[in-house]
Design an enzyme around this catalytic site. Structure first.
Site, PDB file in Angstrom:
ATOM      1  CG  ASP A 245      37.201  37.490  43.854  1.00  0.00           C
ATOM      2  OD1 ASP A 245      38.119  38.071  44.455  1.00  0.00           O
ATOM      3  OD2 ASP A 245      37.146  37.392  42.611  1.00  0.00           O
TER       4      ASP A 245
ATOM      5  CG  ASP B 207      42.000  39.868  45.193  1.00  0.00           C
ATOM      6  OD1 ASP B 207      40.819  39.593  45.463  1.00  0.00           O
ATOM      7  OD2 ASP B 207      42.573  39.471  44.154  1.00  0.00           O
TER       8      ASP B 207
END
Ligand SMILES: *[C@@H]1O[C@H](CO)[C@@H](O)[C@H](O)[C@H]1NC(C)=O
Length: 425
Positions: free
Chosen positions: A102, A303
């Site tokens: 992430d 992201d």
């Protein structure tokens, strides 16, 4: 097979194929994979929490790079996650864990025994720190413990003399436990000693049956910062277009294609996120009319943990209207969750869809793969894979569906992000 045509893409439909593949090797009972609308609802919670966290300040260090570690990366769909996962080893002797990677968060954590609060169901055995000879708790009031404040957005706690972390992501998603260090094995030759991570004894939420998460963002506790002396704050990845496809996550300056276009990171949106500047969008080869202030007002980040790209409302409307016009010969399908432009392709074997490209700072144009244009819920419900923010001042987010098959390079030390074509299938 996908055939690229001039300004449009032939999109081959795999009938009967659902978004989630079957569950694989696990001794535990695995719950049914979440539905597309659950994944999309989770994605919406994440985006809300990103916007509430985008209020910190930034620091940046430059380091040199020497070595590299490359790990296979794959879709998390087999474990019920809309994100991408790698398998790493934790502890001594090492135990294998499937973790989501992430770029929108900093702390690495995994579920730990004993699960005093609750642990969700995961595919790997839950990490037991008492079986690792290299495991150690981190003490309260130490510099690493204090860094949890900016890495998680929450001040650390203290139990006995042990540092306690707490991190939450979306509405119902959190991990709480001991802040600890142990040996992290990325590959047979690449071992990180004294890697700081969260040993979560109370965990809940949107992680599928993964064992937790690797934080690749910019703050001091992220794996990128912890390994900066070794890998020079450079990493790259490729997210495969299919759930069975093979991607990678590479630390260090290795395997970088010559065709990479670099853009500078934008002005920081807090200490965590990787900012980028979007200048415009192309649909079917034509620039969509969007006032430049629409993107500059909102600002943008990239992201790997957000699934669907979020655009400022005015940019989304312009993109969608153009897309709908070029797709007007196809029957529409039912909208689902945040996706409002869907088609019923059940009577087609191939369809032609317009290309979509992003224009980033420095006029670098990046073409999105066809797998990043349509989100296939089913043949009769195949949707434009973009969504609008509700507020024009919310961050635009370049999400993981749109990053599929690109080689994405984060050269954090040099302050630049790269995109290369055909990084993986
Ligand atoms: C870590 O701290 C907790 C709480 O103080 C304790 O129960 C546990 O035994 C400690 N583990 C190690 C390896 O020191």
């Amino acid at each position: 097979m996908i055939i690229f045509l001039i300004n449009e893409i032939s999109f081959a439909l795999k009938k009967k194929k659902k978004i989630h593949g079957a569950c694989h090797k696990s001794t535990q009972t695995i719950k049914e994979s979440p539905s597309a609308s659950q994944i999309l609802a989770q994605d919406e919670s994440r985006v809300r929490s990103i916007n509430s966290r985008a209020a910190f300040d930034a620091t940046k260090d430059a380091f040199r790079s020497s070595k590299a570690a490359s790990i296979p990366a794959k879709s998390g769909s087999s474990l019920g996650a809309g994100n991408y996962i790698v398998t790493v080893g934790l502890g001594s002797p090492k135990k294998e864990l499937n973790l989501i990677f992430d770029t929108g968060s900093d702390l690495t954590w995994t579920q730990c025994e004993p699960c005093v609060g609750s642990c969700y169901n995961q595919a790997d055995p839950i990490f037991n720190p008492s079986l690792s000879t290299a495991y150690a708790n981190v003490s309260c009031h130490t510099p690493y413990c204090n860094q949890l404040s900016s890495a998680t957005g929450n001040s650390p706690g203290c139990r006995g003399s042990t540092c306690i972390y707490a991190i939450q992501y979306g509405d119902q998603s959190f991990s709480i436990g001991y802040f600890a260090k142990d040996t992290l094995t990325l590959s047979p030759t690449e071992v990180i000693n004294n890697f700081y991570f969260g040993c979560g004894e109370n965990n809940q939420g949107l992680f599928g049956q993964t064992a937790g998460l690797i934080g690749l963002a910019r703050d001091k506790l992220s794996i990128v910062s912890q390994t900066s002396a070794k890998y020079g704050q450079v990493f790259s990845y490729c997210l495969p277009s299919r759930s069975s496809g093979a991607g990678y996550l590479t630390f260090g300056k290795s395997g970088l294609s010559k065709a990479i276009q670099y853009i500078p990171f934008g002005n920081s949106k807090g200490t965590t996120f990787y900012s980028i500047d979007i200048l415009g969008l192309y649909v079917g080869g034509r620039r969509v009319s969007i006032s430049p202030t629409v993107f500059s007002t909102a600002g943008s980040i990239i992201d790997s943990g957000t699934v669907i790209t979020r655009l400022p409302p005015a940019a989304y409307t312009a993109l969608r209207d153009t897309f709908r016009k070029l797709m007007s010969s196809y029957p529409v399908g039912k909208p689902i969750s945040i996706l409002d432009t869907c088609y019923d392709f059940s009577k087609y074997t191939t369809v032609k869809i317009p290309t979509i490209s992003f224009l980033f700072s420095g006029n670098k144009k990046v073409n999105i793969d066809s797998s990043g244009i349509l989100y296939v819920v089913s043949a009769s419900q195949t949707c434009l894979a973009f969504a609008p923010n509700s507020d024009p001042s919310d961050l635009a987010i370049f999400g993981n569906v749109q990053q599929k098959t690109l080689q994405v390079v984060y050269d954090v030390g040099a302050g630049k992000l790269g995109f290369g074509p055909q990084g993986c299938a």
